[in-house]
Design a protein around this motif. Structure first.
Motif, short mmCIF file in Angstrom:
data_model
loop_
_atom_site.label_atom_id
_atom_site.label_comp_id
_atom_site.label_asym_id
_atom_site.label_seq_id
_atom_site.Cartn_x
_atom_site.Cartn_y
_atom_site.Cartn_z
N TYR A 47 0.86 -1.17 0.00
CA TYR A 47 0.00 0.00 0.00
C TYR A 47 0.90 1.23 0.00
CZ TYR A 47 -3.47 3.44 1.32
OH TYR A 47 -4.29 4.53 1.33
N ARG A 48 0.72 2.09 -0.99
CA ARG A 48 1.53 3.30 -1.10
C ARG A 48 0.69 4.52 -0.76
NH1 ARG A 48 6.29 1.84 -3.08
NH2 ARG A 48 6.39 0.00 -4.39
N GLU A 49 1.17 5.28 0.23
CA GLU A 49 0.47 6.48 0.65
C GLU A 49 0.48 7.52 -0.46
OE1 GLU A 49 0.48 9.35 4.60
OE2 GLU A 49 2.25 8.17 4.10
N HIS A 50 -0.57 8.32 -0.56
CA HIS A 50 -0.74 9.38 -1.55
C HIS A 50 -0.86 8.86 -2.98
CE1 HIS A 50 0.04 12.08 1.72
NE2 HIS A 50 1.26 11.61 1.89
N ASN A 101 -4.67 3.09 -4.59
CA ASN A 101 -4.28 1.69 -4.41
C ASN A 101 -5.48 0.80 -4.69
OD1 ASN A 101 -1.44 1.74 -3.05
ND2 ASN A 101 -2.60 3.37 -2.10
N ILE A 112 -6.57 1.90 7.14
CA ILE A 112 -5.12 2.02 7.31
C ILE A 112 -4.75 1.84 8.77
CG2 ILE A 112 -3.12 3.49 6.86
CD1 ILE A 112 -4.81 2.78 4.39
N ALA A 114 -2.45 -2.08 5.61
CA ALA A 114 -3.72 -1.54 5.16
C ALA A 114 -4.61 -2.73 4.78
CB ALA A 114 -3.52 -0.63 3.96
N LEU A 138 2.28 -1.61 4.53
CA LEU A 138 2.50 -0.23 4.12
C LEU A 138 3.93 -0.10 3.59
CD1 LEU A 138 0.95 1.77 7.09
CD2 LEU A 138 -0.13 1.12 4.93
N GLU A 157 5.67 2.58 3.42
CA GLU A 157 6.42 3.46 4.31
C GLU A 157 6.87 2.75 5.57
OE1 GLU A 157 3.49 4.24 2.91
OE2 GLU A 157 4.19 5.69 1.45
#
Length: 80
Positions: free
Chosen positions: A20-23, A26, A38, A43, A54, A56
């Protein structure tokens, strides 16, 4: 993954690795929808409960010292 320590690591041999990539938008690999719940390290798809790590969270150093600072840490200056 290298078989012996002298063999170089080849990330392309790992294969598909969904995270899962923030911003970013997805899409769930299970159902294709885009609604996620999240957490701290993963996520979860709100529809089919497929869980993804995640991106990150995996990039953070776990050996670093963690300092938690409250967003109102200077509030005591305002106290009467």
């Amino acid at each position: 993954m290298p078989i012996t320590p002298s063999e170089p690591w080849k990330p392309y041999e790992r294969g598909y690795h969904a995270v899962y990539r923030e911003h970013e938008v997805n899409h769930c690999p299970g159902c294709g929808r885009t609604h996620w719940i999240i957490g701290r390290i993963s996520a979860e798809c709100a529809f089919c409960t497929t869980a993804l790590p995640l991106a990150e969270a995996s990039m953070r150093s776990h050996k670093a010292t963690i300092t938690i600072q409250h967003k109102n840490r200077d509030a005591h200056l305002w106290a009467a």
